[in-house]
Write a protein that holds these residues in place. Structure first.
Motif, PDB file in Angstrom:
ATOM      1  N   GLN A  20     -28.145 -10.626  60.644  1.00  0.00           N
ATOM      2  CA  GLN A  20     -28.336  -9.208  60.387  1.00  0.00           C
ATOM      3  C   GLN A  20     -28.889  -9.058  58.980  1.00  0.00           C
ATOM      4  OE1 GLN A  20     -27.846  -6.447  62.416  1.00  0.00           O
ATOM      5  NE2 GLN A  20     -28.817  -5.327  60.727  1.00  0.00           N
ATOM      6  N   MET A  21     -30.058  -8.468  58.879  1.00  0.00           N
ATOM      7  CA  MET A  21     -30.737  -8.325  57.589  1.00  0.00           C
ATOM      8  C   MET A  21     -30.840  -6.851  57.248  1.00  0.00           C
ATOM      9  SD  MET A  21     -33.731 -11.199  58.033  1.00  0.00           S
ATOM     10  CE  MET A  21     -34.626 -10.245  59.256  1.00  0.00           C
ATOM     11  N   ASN A  22     -30.195  -6.452  56.171  1.00  0.00           N
ATOM     12  CA  ASN A  22     -30.213  -5.071  55.701  1.00  0.00           C
ATOM     13  C   ASN A  22     -30.888  -4.988  54.337  1.00  0.00           C
ATOM     14  OD1 ASN A  22     -28.696  -4.361  58.002  1.00  0.00           O
ATOM     15  ND2 ASN A  22     -26.761  -4.690  56.911  1.00  0.00           N
ATOM     16  N   SER A  23     -31.245  -3.787  53.960  1.00  0.00           N
ATOM     17  CA  SER A  23     -31.873  -3.548  52.655  1.00  0.00           C
ATOM     18  C   SER A  23     -33.018  -4.521  52.408  1.00  0.00           C
ATOM     19  CB  SER A  23     -30.826  -3.670  51.538  1.00  0.00           C
ATOM     20  OG  SER A  23     -29.759  -2.756  51.739  1.00  0.00           O
ATOM     21  N   LEU A  24     -33.872  -4.649  53.386  1.00  0.00           N
ATOM     22  CA  LEU A  24     -34.958  -5.628  53.301  1.00  0.00           C
ATOM     23  C   LEU A  24     -35.945  -5.275  52.193  1.00  0.00           C
ATOM     24  CD1 LEU A  24     -35.424  -6.240  57.087  1.00  0.00           C
ATOM     25  CD2 LEU A  24     -35.048  -8.027  55.385  1.00  0.00           C
ATOM     26  N   LYS A  25     -36.483  -6.318  51.584  1.00  0.00           N
ATOM     27  CA  LYS A  25     -37.428  -6.192  50.483  1.00  0.00           C
ATOM     28  C   LYS A  25     -38.737  -6.879  50.879  1.00  0.00           C
ATOM     29  CE  LYS A  25     -33.590  -6.755  47.210  1.00  0.00           C
ATOM     30  NZ  LYS A  25     -33.071  -7.576  46.080  1.00  0.00           N
ATOM     31  N   PRO A  26     -39.839  -6.483  50.277  1.00  0.00           N
ATOM     32  CA  PRO A  26     -41.106  -7.168  50.591  1.00  0.00           C
ATOM     33  C   PRO A  26     -41.022  -8.680  50.378  1.00  0.00           C
ATOM     34  CG  PRO A  26     -41.549  -5.137  49.404  1.00  0.00           C
ATOM     35  CD  PRO A  26     -40.045  -5.303  49.411  1.00  0.00           C
ATOM     36  N   GLU A  27     -40.231  -9.124  49.425  1.00  0.00           N
ATOM     37  CA  GLU A  27     -40.106 -10.566  49.177  1.00  0.00           C
ATOM     38  C   GLU A  27     -39.315 -11.298  50.263  1.00  0.00           C
ATOM     39  OE1 GLU A  27     -39.395  -8.064  47.046  1.00  0.00           O
ATOM     40  OE2 GLU A  27     -37.627  -8.568  45.799  1.00  0.00           O
ATOM     41  N   ASP A  28     -38.748 -10.564  51.208  1.00  0.00           N
ATOM     42  CA  ASP A  28     -38.101 -11.190  52.366  1.00  0.00           C
ATOM     43  C   ASP A  28     -39.116 -11.546  53.454  1.00  0.00           C
ATOM     44  OD1 ASP A  28     -35.426  -8.859  51.936  1.00  0.00           O
ATOM     45  OD2 ASP A  28     -35.412 -10.981  51.385  1.00  0.00           O
ATOM     46  N   THR A  29     -40.360 -11.155  53.262  1.00  0.00           N
ATOM     47  CA  THR A  29     -41.398 -11.486  54.230  1.00  0.00           C
ATOM     48  C   THR A  29     -41.557 -12.999  54.350  1.00  0.00           C
ATOM     49  OG1 THR A  29     -42.625  -9.435  53.871  1.00  0.00           O
ATOM     50  CG2 THR A  29     -43.864 -11.308  54.729  1.00  0.00           C
ATOM     51  N   ALA A  30     -41.421 -13.502  55.576  1.00  0.00           N
ATOM     52  CA  ALA A  30     -41.460 -14.949  55.798  1.00  0.00           C
ATOM     53  C   ALA A  30     -41.342 -15.229  57.287  1.00  0.00           C
ATOM     54  CB  ALA A  30     -40.308 -15.642  55.067  1.00  0.00           C
ATOM     55  N   VAL A  31     -41.591 -16.467  57.638  1.00  0.00           N
ATOM     56  CA  VAL A  31     -41.226 -16.953  58.965  1.00  0.00           C
ATOM     57  C   VAL A  31     -39.794 -17.470  58.863  1.00  0.00           C
ATOM     58  CG1 VAL A  31     -41.700 -18.615  60.797  1.00  0.00           C
ATOM     59  CG2 VAL A  31     -43.589 -17.529  59.549  1.00  0.00           C
ATOM     60  N   TYR A  32     -38.942 -16.988  59.746  1.00  0.00           N
ATOM     61  CA  TYR A  32     -37.524 -17.347  59.734  1.00  0.00           C
ATOM     62  C   TYR A  32     -37.260 -18.370  60.836  1.00  0.00           C
ATOM     63  CZ  TYR A  32     -36.431 -13.776  56.314  1.00  0.00           C
ATOM     64  OH  TYR A  32     -36.358 -13.030  55.163  1.00  0.00           O
ATOM     65  N   TYR A  33     -36.581 -19.439  60.458  1.00  0.00           N
ATOM     66  CA  TYR A  33     -36.272 -20.521  61.386  1.00  0.00           C
ATOM     67  C   TYR A  33     -34.756 -20.664  61.524  1.00  0.00           C
ATOM     68  CZ  TYR A  33     -41.065 -22.031  60.418  1.00  0.00           C
ATOM     69  OH  TYR A  33     -42.428 -22.079  60.270  1.00  0.00           O
ATOM     70  N   CYS A  34     -34.330 -20.996  62.739  1.00  0.00           N
ATOM     71  CA  CYS A  34     -32.947 -21.386  62.908  1.00  0.00           C
ATOM     72  C   CYS A  34     -32.886 -22.897  63.124  1.00  0.00           C
ATOM     73  CB  CYS A  34     -32.288 -20.639  64.064  1.00  0.00           C
ATOM     74  SG  CYS A  34     -33.049 -20.833  65.687  1.00  0.00           S
ATOM     75  N   ALA A  35     -31.745 -23.456  62.762  1.00  0.00           N
ATOM     76  CA  ALA A  35     -31.592 -24.902  62.816  1.00  0.00           C
ATOM     77  C   ALA A  35     -30.145 -25.247  63.136  1.00  0.00           C
ATOM     78  CB  ALA A  35     -32.015 -25.525  61.487  1.00  0.00           C
ATOM     79  N   ALA A  36     -29.955 -26.457  63.638  1.00  0.00           N
ATOM     80  CA  ALA A  36     -28.622 -26.916  64.016  1.00  0.00           C
ATOM     81  C   ALA A  36     -28.359 -28.307  63.454  1.00  0.00           C
ATOM     82  CB  ALA A  36     -28.488 -26.942  65.547  1.00  0.00           C
ATOM     83  N   ARG A  37     -27.131 -28.540  63.071  1.00  0.00           N
ATOM     84  CA  ARG A  37     -26.723 -29.849  62.588  1.00  0.00           C
ATOM     85  C   ARG A  37     -25.385 -30.209  63.187  1.00  0.00           C
ATOM     86  NH1 ARG A  37     -26.386 -29.584  56.345  1.00  0.00           N
ATOM     87  NH2 ARG A  37     -25.052 -31.428  56.555  1.00  0.00           N
ATOM     88  N   VAL A  38     -25.141 -31.505  63.301  1.00  0.00           N
ATOM     89  CA  VAL A  38     -23.913 -31.960  63.927  1.00  0.00           C
ATOM     90  C   VAL A  38     -22.831 -32.220  62.886  1.00  0.00           C
ATOM     91  CG1 VAL A  38     -22.856 -33.804  65.299  1.00  0.00           C
ATOM     92  CG2 VAL A  38     -25.148 -32.961  65.873  1.00  0.00           C
ATOM     93  N   VAL A  39     -23.206 -32.837  61.787  1.00  0.00           N
ATOM     94  CA  VAL A  39     -22.205 -33.263  60.819  1.00  0.00           C
ATOM     95  C   VAL A  39     -22.115 -32.275  59.666  1.00  0.00           C
ATOM     96  CG1 VAL A  39     -22.454 -35.683  61.409  1.00  0.00           C
ATOM     97  CG2 VAL A  39     -23.880 -34.709  59.605  1.00  0.00           C
ATOM     98  N   PRO A  40     -20.958 -32.116  59.076  1.00  0.00           N
ATOM     99  CA  PRO A  40     -20.820 -31.262  57.903  1.00  0.00           C
ATOM    100  C   PRO A  40     -21.458 -31.928  56.687  1.00  0.00           C
ATOM    101  CG  PRO A  40     -18.760 -32.384  58.350  1.00  0.00           C
ATOM    102  CD  PRO A  40     -19.686 -32.744  59.485  1.00  0.00           C
ATOM    103  N   GLY A  41     -21.522 -31.187  55.610  1.00  0.00           N
ATOM    104  CA  GLY A  41     -22.137 -31.684  54.393  1.00  0.00           C
ATOM    105  C   GLY A  41     -22.675 -30.510  53.617  1.00  0.00           C
ATOM    106  N   ASN A  42     -23.724 -30.742  52.870  1.00  0.00           N
ATOM    107  CA  ASN A  42     -24.350 -29.654  52.125  1.00  0.00           C
ATOM    108  C   ASN A  42     -25.247 -28.864  53.075  1.00  0.00           C
ATOM    109  OD1 ASN A  42     -25.848 -27.968  50.472  1.00  0.00           O
ATOM    110  ND2 ASN A  42     -25.876 -29.442  48.791  1.00  0.00           N
ATOM    111  N   VAL A  43     -24.771 -27.702  53.487  1.00  0.00           N
ATOM    112  CA  VAL A  43     -25.486 -26.943  54.513  1.00  0.00           C
ATOM    113  C   VAL A  43     -26.811 -26.404  54.010  1.00  0.00           C
ATOM    114  CG1 VAL A  43     -23.389 -26.323  55.739  1.00  0.00           C
ATOM    115  CG2 VAL A  43     -24.254 -24.807  53.934  1.00  0.00           C
ATOM    116  N   ARG A  44     -27.054 -26.472  52.689  1.00  0.00           N
ATOM    117  CA  ARG A  44     -28.301 -25.980  52.129  1.00  0.00           C
ATOM    118  C   ARG A  44     -29.441 -26.991  52.232  1.00  0.00           C
ATOM    119  NH1 ARG A  44     -24.130 -23.536  49.705  1.00  0.00           N
ATOM    120  NH2 ARG A  44     -24.348 -21.365  49.029  1.00  0.00           N
ATOM    121  N   ILE A  45     -29.138 -28.207  52.588  1.00  0.00           N
ATOM    122  CA  ILE A  45     -30.153 -29.256  52.647  1.00  0.00           C
ATOM    123  C   ILE A  45     -30.781 -29.268  54.037  1.00  0.00           C
ATOM    124  CG2 ILE A  45     -30.604 -31.717  52.472  1.00  0.00           C
ATOM    125  CD1 ILE A  45     -28.315 -31.905  50.485  1.00  0.00           C
ATOM    126  N   GLN A  46     -32.030 -28.856  54.127  1.00  0.00           N
ATOM    127  CA  GLN A  46     -32.648 -28.718  55.440  1.00  0.00           C
ATOM    128  C   GLN A  46     -32.877 -30.063  56.109  1.00  0.00           C
ATOM    129  OE1 GLN A  46     -36.847 -27.264  55.256  1.00  0.00           O
ATOM    130  NE2 GLN A  46     -36.328 -26.856  53.123  1.00  0.00           N
TER     131      GLN A  46
END
Length: 123
Positions: A81-107
């Motif tokens: 859910q994306m609220n208060s959208l800004k022009p800098e939010d313009t992008a292609v948005y991807y979803c992804a899945a991982r099996v193991v925990p860890g640093n969730v920020r590392i694509q």
């Protein structure tokens, strides 16, 4: 697992959109799920992540307080859910899945990716 992102579109600044990511082919609640985005001319970046049962969520500083990630394991679907959208939010948005925990920020630690959905925010 196969992932299908949807819900992108054109919205004015200050508006809202809800993205969906539907999974098939495997047990959805086996995966930690994440959202990433890639703006024109920029590298893909982490946006948000949610753990298997949805008890823990993580956000990039740039979207914290404006975006909310959630999941419905019964529907094999994750949402952004994306609220208060800004022009800098313009992008292609991807979803992804991982099996193991860890640093969730590392694509690089995500094993499966959807095809992306375009979000355009006009000023």
């Amino acid at each position: 697992v196969q992932l299908q992102a949807s819900g992108g579109g054109l919205v004015q600044a200050g508006g809202s959109l809800r993205l969906s990511c539907t999974a098939s082919g495997s047990t959805f609640n086996n995966y930690i799920m994440g959202w990433f985005r890639q703006a024109p001319g920029k590298e893909r970046e982490f946006i948000a992540s949610i753990t298997w049962g949805g008890t823990s969520t993580y956000y990039a500083d740039s979207v914290k307080g404006r975006f909310t990630v959630s999941r419905d394991n019964a529907k094999n679907t994750m949402y952004l859910q994306m609220n208060s959208l800004k022009p800098e939010d313009t992008a292609v948005y991807y979803c992804a899945a991982r099996v193991v925990p860890g640093n969730v920020r590392i694509q690089g630690e995500y094993h499966y990716w959807g095809q992306g959905t375009l979000v355009t925010v006009s000023s």
